[in-house]
Design a protein around this motif. Structure first.
Motif, PDB file in Angstrom:
ATOM      1  N   GLN A  55       0.789  -1.133   0.081  1.00  0.00           N
ATOM      2  CA  GLN A  55      -0.047  -0.343   0.480  1.00  0.00           C
ATOM      3  C   GLN A  55       0.713   1.158  -0.224  1.00  0.00           C
ATOM      4  O   GLN A  55       0.455   2.498  -1.105  1.00  0.00           O
ATOM      5  CB  GLN A  55      -0.651  -0.084   1.337  1.00  0.00           C
ATOM      6  N   LEU A  56       2.227   1.138   0.945  1.00  0.00           N
ATOM      7  CA  LEU A  56       2.706   2.449   1.266  1.00  0.00           C
ATOM      8  C   LEU A  56       3.501   2.264  -0.412  1.00  0.00           C
ATOM      9  O   LEU A  56       3.894   3.561  -0.542  1.00  0.00           O
ATOM     10  CB  LEU A  56       3.740   1.674   1.741  1.00  0.00           C
ATOM     11  N   LYS A  57       3.849   1.857  -0.826  1.00  0.00           N
ATOM     12  CA  LYS A  57       4.569   2.249  -2.795  1.00  0.00           C
ATOM     13  C   LYS A  57       3.277   2.391  -3.556  1.00  0.00           C
ATOM     14  O   LYS A  57       4.123   3.079  -4.423  1.00  0.00           O
ATOM     15  CB  LYS A  57       5.271   0.518  -3.014  1.00  0.00           C
ATOM     16  N   SER A  58       2.726   1.703  -3.305  1.00  0.00           N
ATOM     17  CA  SER A  58       1.278   2.060  -4.475  1.00  0.00           C
ATOM     18  C   SER A  58       0.758   3.681  -4.480  1.00  0.00           C
ATOM     19  O   SER A  58       1.349   4.871  -5.637  1.00  0.00           O
ATOM     20  CB  SER A  58       0.089   1.318  -3.870  1.00  0.00           C
ATOM     21  N   LEU A  59       1.033   4.374  -3.049  1.00  0.00           N
ATOM     22  CA  LEU A  59       1.229   5.586  -2.638  1.00  0.00           C
ATOM     23  C   LEU A  59       1.857   6.516  -2.834  1.00  0.00           C
ATOM     24  O   LEU A  59       1.923   7.514  -3.268  1.00  0.00           O
ATOM     25  CB  LEU A  59       0.938   5.554  -1.655  1.00  0.00           C
ATOM     26  N   LYS A  60       3.148   6.384  -2.420  1.00  0.00           N
ATOM     27  CA  LYS A  60       4.285   6.721  -3.680  1.00  0.00           C
ATOM     28  C   LYS A  60       4.482   7.352  -4.621  1.00  0.00           C
ATOM     29  O   LYS A  60       4.729   8.069  -5.009  1.00  0.00           O
ATOM     30  CB  LYS A  60       5.785   6.391  -2.899  1.00  0.00           C
ATOM     31  N   SER A  61       4.210   5.884  -5.370  1.00  0.00           N
ATOM     32  CA  SER A  61       3.750   6.699  -6.807  1.00  0.00           C
ATOM     33  C   SER A  61       3.186   7.084  -7.576  1.00  0.00           C
ATOM     34  O   SER A  61       2.560   8.020  -8.820  1.00  0.00           O
ATOM     35  CB  SER A  61       3.024   4.883  -7.519  1.00  0.00           C
ATOM     36  N   ILE A  62       1.992   7.606  -6.301  1.00  0.00           N
ATOM     37  CA  ILE A  62       0.772   8.935  -6.965  1.00  0.00           C
ATOM     38  C   ILE A  62       1.668  10.267  -7.402  1.00  0.00           C
ATOM     39  O   ILE A  62       1.039  10.831  -8.011  1.00  0.00           O
ATOM     40  CB  ILE A  62      -0.197   9.190  -5.352  1.00  0.00           C
ATOM     41  N   ILE A  63       3.140  10.057  -6.424  1.00  0.00           N
ATOM     42  CA  ILE A  63       3.590  11.414  -6.377  1.00  0.00           C
ATOM     43  C   ILE A  63       5.021  10.926  -7.587  1.00  0.00           C
ATOM     44  O   ILE A  63       6.078  12.184  -7.718  1.00  0.00           O
ATOM     45  CB  ILE A  63       4.091  12.066  -5.062  1.00  0.00           C
ATOM     46  N   ALA A  64       4.833  10.226  -8.031  1.00  0.00           N
ATOM     47  CA  ALA A  64       6.523   9.827  -8.766  1.00  0.00           C
ATOM     48  C   ALA A  64       6.193  10.546  -9.755  1.00  0.00           C
ATOM     49  O   ALA A  64       4.965  10.995 -10.475  1.00  0.00           O
ATOM     50  CB  ALA A  64       6.735   8.526  -9.314  1.00  0.00           C
ATOM     51  N   ASP A  65       7.349  11.089 -10.575  1.00  0.00           N
ATOM     52  CA  ASP A  65       7.096  12.497 -11.984  1.00  0.00           C
ATOM     53  C   ASP A  65       6.866  11.497 -12.871  1.00  0.00           C
ATOM     54  O   ASP A  65       6.257  11.291 -13.861  1.00  0.00           O
ATOM     55  CB  ASP A  65       8.743  12.712 -12.055  1.00  0.00           C
ATOM     56  N   ASN A  66       6.894   9.784 -13.261  1.00  0.00           N
ATOM     57  CA  ASN A  66       7.131   9.387 -14.282  1.00  0.00           C
ATOM     58  C   ASN A  66       5.684   8.133 -14.587  1.00  0.00           C
ATOM     59  O   ASN A  66       5.503   6.516 -14.682  1.00  0.00           O
ATOM     60  CB  ASN A  66       7.810   7.955 -13.985  1.00  0.00           C
ATOM     61  N   ILE A  67       5.117   9.113 -13.110  1.00  0.00           N
ATOM     62  CA  ILE A  67       3.649   8.168 -13.526  1.00  0.00           C
ATOM     63  C   ILE A  67       2.940   7.986 -14.667  1.00  0.00           C
ATOM     64  O   ILE A  67       2.777   9.103 -15.568  1.00  0.00           O
ATOM     65  CB  ILE A  67       2.737   8.385 -11.838  1.00  0.00           C
ATOM     66  N   ASP A  68       2.037   7.103 -14.509  1.00  0.00           N
ATOM     67  CA  ASP A  68       1.461   7.141 -16.300  1.00  0.00           C
ATOM     68  C   ASP A  68       0.274   6.687 -16.352  1.00  0.00           C
ATOM     69  O   ASP A  68      -0.105   6.299 -15.109  1.00  0.00           O
ATOM     70  CB  ASP A  68       1.891   6.164 -17.490  1.00  0.00           C
ATOM     71  N   ASP A  69      -0.646   6.183 -16.901  1.00  0.00           N
ATOM     72  CA  ASP A  69      -1.898   6.679 -16.997  1.00  0.00           C
ATOM     73  C   ASP A  69      -2.647   5.485 -16.535  1.00  0.00           C
ATOM     74  O   ASP A  69      -3.511   4.973 -16.345  1.00  0.00           O
ATOM     75  CB  ASP A  69      -2.557   6.715 -18.266  1.00  0.00           C
ATOM     76  N   LYS A  70      -1.577   3.965 -16.674  1.00  0.00           N
ATOM     77  CA  LYS A  70      -2.052   2.870 -16.741  1.00  0.00           C
ATOM     78  C   LYS A  70      -1.978   2.368 -14.947  1.00  0.00           C
ATOM     79  O   LYS A  70      -2.905   1.946 -14.495  1.00  0.00           O
ATOM     80  CB  LYS A  70      -0.615   1.250 -17.047  1.00  0.00           C
ATOM     81  N   ASP A  71      -0.608   3.453 -14.478  1.00  0.00           N
ATOM     82  CA  ASP A  71      -0.723   3.185 -12.936  1.00  0.00           C
ATOM     83  C   ASP A  71      -1.950   4.066 -12.136  1.00  0.00           C
ATOM     84  O   ASP A  71      -2.628   3.936 -11.670  1.00  0.00           O
ATOM     85  CB  ASP A  71       0.547   4.296 -12.456  1.00  0.00           C
ATOM     86  N   TYR A  72      -2.007   4.929 -13.207  1.00  0.00           N
ATOM     87  CA  TYR A  72      -3.861   5.975 -12.751  1.00  0.00           C
ATOM     88  C   TYR A  72      -4.706   4.823 -12.604  1.00  0.00           C
ATOM     89  O   TYR A  72      -6.076   4.566 -11.398  1.00  0.00           O
ATOM     90  CB  TYR A  72      -4.241   6.731 -13.149  1.00  0.00           C
ATOM     91  N   LYS A  73      -4.774   4.093 -13.227  1.00  0.00           N
ATOM     92  CA  LYS A  73      -5.649   2.912 -13.908  1.00  0.00           C
ATOM     93  C   LYS A  73      -5.522   1.977 -12.607  1.00  0.00           C
ATOM     94  O   LYS A  73      -6.815   1.667 -12.206  1.00  0.00           O
ATOM     95  CB  LYS A  73      -6.721   1.976 -15.290  1.00  0.00           C
ATOM     96  N   GLU A  74      -4.805   2.102 -12.522  1.00  0.00           N
ATOM     97  CA  GLU A  74      -4.491   0.171 -11.508  1.00  0.00           C
ATOM     98  C   GLU A  74      -4.732   0.619 -10.093  1.00  0.00           C
ATOM     99  O   GLU A  74      -5.489  -0.011  -9.287  1.00  0.00           O
ATOM    100  CB  GLU A  74      -3.024  -0.081 -11.416  1.00  0.00           C
ATOM    101  N   LEU A  75      -4.388   2.123  -9.579  1.00  0.00           N
ATOM    102  CA  LEU A  75      -4.861   2.964  -8.393  1.00  0.00           C
ATOM    103  C   LEU A  75      -6.146   2.601  -8.583  1.00  0.00           C
ATOM    104  O   LEU A  75      -7.460   2.566  -6.995  1.00  0.00           O
ATOM    105  CB  LEU A  75      -3.796   4.188  -8.883  1.00  0.00           C
ATOM    106  N   ALA A  76      -7.428   3.255  -9.298  1.00  0.00           N
ATOM    107  CA  ALA A  76      -8.504   3.655  -9.357  1.00  0.00           C
ATOM    108  C   ALA A  76      -9.067   1.849  -9.450  1.00  0.00           C
ATOM    109  O   ALA A  76      -9.914   1.470  -8.064  1.00  0.00           O
ATOM    110  CB  ALA A  76      -8.836   3.721 -10.884  1.00  0.00           C
ATOM    111  N   GLN A  77      -8.688   0.965 -10.100  1.00  0.00           N
ATOM    112  CA  GLN A  77      -9.462  -0.257  -9.541  1.00  0.00           C
ATOM    113  C   GLN A  77      -9.006  -0.980  -7.956  1.00  0.00           C
ATOM    114  O   GLN A  77      -9.898  -1.823  -7.464  1.00  0.00           O
ATOM    115  CB  GLN A  77      -9.150  -1.041 -10.336  1.00  0.00           C
ATOM    116  N   LYS A  78      -7.993  -0.380  -7.992  1.00  0.00           N
ATOM    117  CA  LYS A  78      -7.653  -1.006  -6.273  1.00  0.00           C
ATOM    118  C   LYS A  78      -7.966   0.507  -5.322  1.00  0.00           C
ATOM    119  O   LYS A  78      -9.105  -1.015  -4.236  1.00  0.00           O
ATOM    120  CB  LYS A  78      -5.946  -0.456  -6.211  1.00  0.00           C
TER     121      LYS A  78
END
Length: 300
Positions: A55-78
């Motif tokens: 969960q912690l790593k998923s949250l860190k990915s929210i503020i990563a500079d290289n976050i992409d649309d796939k990451d957003y979609k996966e986060l929304a699904q979770k």
């Protein structure tokens, strides 16, 4: 996307509709911001189990500079499907929908301007509420606060295609058009008239009762079609013939207008509201017809 990330970093709310920040998320998951800033992708804090670390790593990915649309979609699904927050079911769906809408709007940036993009979010929330998803309260209709966005959009045709026509023209109903406020914000009057004529004919085919569609054909100014429907209906009685004959009168004559007005008030007293409004319109009494629709029927 950049503005969202900046808001998260500055601990600002992401949305006026749904007030949530990175601090709120970390509080929900009982994770400190210092942990969030310092954790390494391969490091698991000794006081955290494997699930909390993911969960912690998923949250860190929210503020990563290289976050992409796939990451957003996966986060929304979770957020929607897994119990990773202490938000209510409705709040989870609001947050997931906000994230998904951002991605969708980015993918459709050429066909959706900024106003349409905001309206698209409200539209999705409204449709979720109609299904009581996540225990959401069912909304009666979009509010003027939400409709005002699409009023300023230059992509109204695209919005109509997605919100009205996508499910099929044969499934269009006045109730759906009213809930979305289409007659208020859509400026293609010919298209609106085509919708009305289509669902009016569907109603008649289902009930074979011309009285069910009098109002719709009156506002379309197609009394000739109405008289034909009365002849085709199963109700070949004196009442039907009298109404059909009345519609053939010349309403440029004040006497006929006055007769329509009197009939409208009789129908109003009988609680036949739609027919009453139709007769007011037939006689040219627009204000009275609007009063019946707005106050008696609570319709637009």
């Amino acid at each position: 996307m950049t503005s969202m990330i900046e808001k998260i970093r500055n601990d600002e709310p992401l949305s006026g509709k749904f007030n949530i920040s990175i601090q709120k998320i970390t509080e929900i998951l009982n994770i400190s911001q210092s942990e969030l800033a310092n954790i390494d992708d391969t490091e698991v804090p000794p006081d955290r189990d494997e699930g909390a670390s993911r969960q912690l790593k998923s949250l860190k990915s929210i503020i990563a500079d290289n976050i992409d649309d796939k990451d957003y979609k996966e986060l929304a699904q979770k957020i929607r499907n897994e119990d990773i927050t202490q938000l209510t079911g409705a709040e989870n769906f609001l947050l997931a929908t906000m994230i998904e809408t951002m991605v969708t709007n980015k993918e459709n940036s050429r066909s959706l301007d900024a106003y349409a993009a905001v309206f698209n979010y409200y539209l999705k929330i409204f449709k979720l509420s109609q299904m009581h998803v996540g225990g959401m309260t069912k909304m009666k209709a979009l509010s003027t606060k939400e409709i005002v966005w699409v009023l300023h959009s230059a992509q109204k045709d695209t919005i109509v295609q997605e919100s009205v026509e996508r499910e099929g023209l044969d499934r269009i109903k006045w109730e759906n058009l009213r809930k979305l406020g289409v007659p208020i914000w859509y400026d293609n009057l010919d298209k609106i008239k085509s919708y009305i004529e289509k669902f009016a004919m569907q109603i008649f085919r289902k009930t074979r009762d011309p009285f069910d569609v009098v109002f719709w054909y009156i506002i379309l100014n197609k009394k000739n079609i109405l008289t034909t429907l009365f002849k085709q209906s199963n109700k070949n009685d004196a009442k039907s013939r009298n109404v059909a004959d009345f519609m053939l009168r010349d309403f440029r004559d004040p006497k006929n207008c006055s007769a329509a007005n009197k009939n409208a008030f009789v129908l109003l007293s009988q609680k036949k509201l739609e027919m009453s409004a139709a007769f007011f319109l037939m006689g040219g009494y627009l204000a009275e017809a609007v009063d019946v629709l707005a106050n008696s029927m609570e319709d637009i």
